[in-house]
Design an enzyme around this catalytic site. Structure first.
Site, PDB file in Angstrom:
ATOM      1  N   TYR A  45      -5.729  13.953  10.037  1.00  0.00           N
ATOM      2  CA  TYR A  45      -6.615  14.158   8.889  1.00  0.00           C
ATOM      3  C   TYR A  45      -7.259  12.826   8.522  1.00  0.00           C
ATOM      4  O   TYR A  45      -6.548  11.822   8.311  1.00  0.00           O
ATOM      5  CB  TYR A  45      -5.805  14.699   7.689  1.00  0.00           C
ATOM      6  N   ASP A  60     -11.668   5.428  -4.553  1.00  0.00           N
ATOM      7  CA  ASP A  60     -12.300   6.692  -4.152  1.00  0.00           C
ATOM      8  C   ASP A  60     -13.179   7.198  -5.302  1.00  0.00           C
ATOM      9  O   ASP A  60     -12.783   8.055  -6.075  1.00  0.00           O
ATOM     10  CB  ASP A  60     -11.163   7.693  -3.825  1.00  0.00           C
ATOM     11  N   ASP A  88     -12.486  14.572   5.791  1.00  0.00           N
ATOM     12  CA  ASP A  88     -13.081  14.693   4.459  1.00  0.00           C
ATOM     13  C   ASP A  88     -14.586  14.431   4.590  1.00  0.00           C
ATOM     14  O   ASP A  88     -14.992  13.465   5.248  1.00  0.00           O
ATOM     15  CB  ASP A  88     -12.423  13.601   3.591  1.00  0.00           C
ATOM     16  N   ASP A  90     -16.369  14.800   1.591  1.00  0.00           N
ATOM     17  CA  ASP A  90     -16.679  14.693   0.147  1.00  0.00           C
ATOM     18  C   ASP A  90     -17.637  15.802  -0.286  1.00  0.00           C
ATOM     19  O   ASP A  90     -17.366  16.963  -0.069  1.00  0.00           O
ATOM     20  CB  ASP A  90     -17.226  13.299  -0.174  1.00  0.00           C
ATOM     21  N   HIS A 115     -13.619  19.189   5.033  1.00  0.00           N
ATOM     22  CA  HIS A 115     -13.623  19.827   3.710  1.00  0.00           C
ATOM     23  C   HIS A 115     -14.741  19.278   2.845  1.00  0.00           C
ATOM     24  O   HIS A 115     -15.013  18.090   2.804  1.00  0.00           O
ATOM     25  CB  HIS A 115     -12.256  19.832   3.038  1.00  0.00           C
ATOM     26  N   GLU A 117     -16.687  19.708  -0.987  1.00  0.00           N
ATOM     27  CA  GLU A 117     -16.228  20.030  -2.345  1.00  0.00           C
ATOM     28  C   GLU A 117     -17.358  20.259  -3.341  1.00  0.00           C
ATOM     29  O   GLU A 117     -18.534  20.027  -3.036  1.00  0.00           O
ATOM     30  CB  GLU A 117     -15.313  18.907  -2.834  1.00  0.00           C
ATOM     31  N   CYS A 125     -11.636  10.648  -6.784  1.00  0.00           N
ATOM     32  CA  CYS A 125     -10.412  11.257  -6.246  1.00  0.00           C
ATOM     33  C   CYS A 125     -10.046  12.469  -7.106  1.00  0.00           C
ATOM     34  O   CYS A 125     -10.107  12.401  -8.333  1.00  0.00           O
ATOM     35  CB  CYS A 125      -9.289  10.222  -6.272  1.00  0.00           C
ATOM     36  N   ARG A 162     -13.469  23.123  -0.766  1.00  0.00           N
ATOM     37  CA  ARG A 162     -12.544  22.559  -1.754  1.00  0.00           C
ATOM     38  C   ARG A 162     -13.162  22.691  -3.134  1.00  0.00           C
ATOM     39  O   ARG A 162     -14.336  22.369  -3.324  1.00  0.00           O
ATOM     40  CB  ARG A 162     -12.306  21.083  -1.439  1.00  0.00           C
ATOM     41  N   GLU A 192      -7.839  21.898  -5.274  1.00  0.00           N
ATOM     42  CA  GLU A 192      -7.407  20.521  -5.558  1.00  0.00           C
ATOM     43  C   GLU A 192      -6.615  20.467  -6.866  1.00  0.00           C
ATOM     44  O   GLU A 192      -6.933  21.185  -7.823  1.00  0.00           O
ATOM     45  CB  GLU A 192      -8.655  19.615  -5.659  1.00  0.00           C
ATOM     46  N   ASN A 215      -2.853  19.748  -0.471  1.00  0.00           N
ATOM     47  CA  ASN A 215      -3.079  18.298  -0.420  1.00  0.00           C
ATOM     48  C   ASN A 215      -1.934  17.580  -1.131  1.00  0.00           C
ATOM     49  O   ASN A 215      -1.769  17.716  -2.340  1.00  0.00           O
ATOM     50  CB  ASN A 215      -4.416  18.020  -1.135  1.00  0.00           C
TER      51      ASN A 215
HETATM   52  C1  LIG Z   1      -7.803  14.328  -0.152  1.00  0.00           C
HETATM   53  C2  LIG Z   1      -8.673  13.236  -0.631  1.00  0.00           C
HETATM   54  O1  LIG Z   1      -9.963  13.738  -0.848  1.00  0.00           O
HETATM   55  C3  LIG Z   1      -8.800  12.136   0.409  1.00  0.00           C
HETATM   56  O2  LIG Z   1      -9.817  11.449   0.341  1.00  0.00           O
HETATM   57  O3  LIG Z   1      -7.922  11.935   1.199  1.00  0.00           O
HETATM   58  C4  LIG Z   1      -8.171  12.557  -1.917  1.00  0.00           C
HETATM   59  C5  LIG Z   1      -6.815  11.939  -1.799  1.00  0.00           C
HETATM   60  C6  LIG Z   1      -6.564  10.820  -2.779  1.00  0.00           C
HETATM   61  O4  LIG Z   1      -7.496  10.287  -3.397  1.00  0.00           O
HETATM   62  O5  LIG Z   1      -5.422  10.421  -2.910  1.00  0.00           O
HETATM   63  C7  LIG Z   1      -8.275  13.524  -3.069  1.00  0.00           C
HETATM   64  O6  LIG Z   1      -7.316  14.265  -3.314  1.00  0.00           O
HETATM   65  O7  LIG Z   1      -9.317  13.530  -3.741  1.00  0.00           O
END
Ligand SMILES: C[C@](O)(C(=O)O)[C@H](CC(=O)O)C(=O)O
Length: 317
Positions: A45, A60, A88, A90, A115, A117, A125, A162, A192, A215
């Site tokens: 992943y 993030d 990801d 985004d 994924h 979103e 994040c 997502r 999420e 997740n």
């Molecule tokens: C899953 C996620 O999108 C990621 O970028 O890995 C993040 C993980 C994180 O920020 O810890 C998310 O959950 O938004």
């Protein structure tokens, strides 16, 4: 194209022709990916958070560009094309045309699943507070644009929708958004910030037969269940986005502290070198540079060069 598509077809088969949980260790760079491949994981992943942290040294917060993410995803997917990578993407980085172009670039880079979103493009994040979301029509248009790219390229890409709606809008709205996303072309759904085991089970039951992703973020909102429990709760895919970067961070910090405090770094030294303070004189040590190069394909590179009639390494390496 055929080789690139194979990983997506494999992920699709893992998802729909088997009931095994798809276990995805999160990787944020080539080294973490190589370590997971060495350990024999069947999937990887690519974390967007980890990409922001490791590539940019930034949080993030929607700071990685489409170029950053495409490059990272393509690099990671190329390391072993028999191991499907879920990445990801985004928010897809813009309107439908941009989403379609970015998804196309992920497919051509060899990504097997992604994924997408419903946060605004200045996203954050999913485990942080104060998230803002686009309306459901915009979300559906992103998913449709991903599907358009998949169909245009005749790819088996797995599209994972997502939603970040749970936190601000509640369970019913989140589920309704994901159902709309499935109608728009998503294969898998990802809620999420799901908060407890009861909600996790309710989610997978409500969405059945659509496969669900969980997740697992340390210090996040979701209980850190293990793979067995995730499967029992009805999930088909589990991602551990942060595990490699958390460990890397702690190890880097320990080594940096040692160098700062003592003027030496003993990781990668033999016991003798440690006690005598001798130079590392090319001797093989665990975690030494030669081992790292081997992990990253040194022998395969030398072999390929030789097979092609190259002289690059004829004097050895
Ligand atoms: C899953 C996620 O999108 C990621 O970028 O890995 C993040 C993980 C994180 O920020 O810890 C998310 O959950 O938004």
């Amino acid at each position: 194209m055929a080789v690139i598509n194979q990983a997506a077809a494999k992920l699709r088969a893992q998802l729909f022709d088997s009931d095994e949980l798809i276990v995805c260790p999160g990787v944020q760079d080539g080294l973490s990916a190589r370590v997971c491949l060495q350990q024999g994981f069947k999937n990887l992943y690519m974390t967007g958070a980890g990409t922001a942290i490791s590539l940019l040294g930034m949080p993030d917060l929607g700071l990685t560009t489409a170029d950053d993410m495409v490059r990272q995803a393509s690099t990671l997917a190329s390391l072993d094309r028999s191991v499907p990578l879920i990445a990801d993407i985004d928010t897809g980085f813009g309107g439908p045309v941009m989403v379609s172009r970015t998804v196309e670039r992920y497919i051509l880079g060899g990504v097997a699943g992604l994924h997408l979103e419903d946060q605004v493009t200045t996203k954050r994040c999913g485990h942080l507070g104060g998230k803002e979301l686009v309306d459901v029509t915009t979300f559906a248009s992103r998913i449709k644009a991903a599907r358009e790219a998949r169909e245009r390229l005749q790819s088996d890409l797995v599209i994972i929708a997502r939603t970040d709606a749970l936190q601000g809008m509640g369970f019913d709205e989140a589920v309704s958004r994901l159902k709309t996303a499935v109608e728009a072309g998503a294969d898998v759904v990802f809620l999420e910030g799901v908060k407890d085991r009861e909600e996790m089970k309710k989610f997978t039951e409500t969405m059945a037969p659509t496969p669900c992703l969980v997740n697992l973020v340390p210090g996040g909102l979701t209980p850190l269940v293990n793979a067995k429990e995730a499967k029992e709760l009805g999930y088909r895919i589990a991602i551990w986005p942060c595990f490699a970067m958390t460990h890397a961070y702690l190890a880097y910090q320990k080594a940096a502290r040692e160098l700062m405090e003592t003027g030496a770094v003993t990781a990668g030294f033999t016991e003798k070198q440690k006690s005598d303070g001798e130079d590392a004189s090319g001797e093989q040590v665990p975690g030494g540079i030669r081992e790292l190069f081997e992990l990253c394909g040194l022998s395969e590179c030398v072999e390929l060069d030789k097979k092609m009639g190259g002289q690059t390494f004829s004097k050895g390496v």
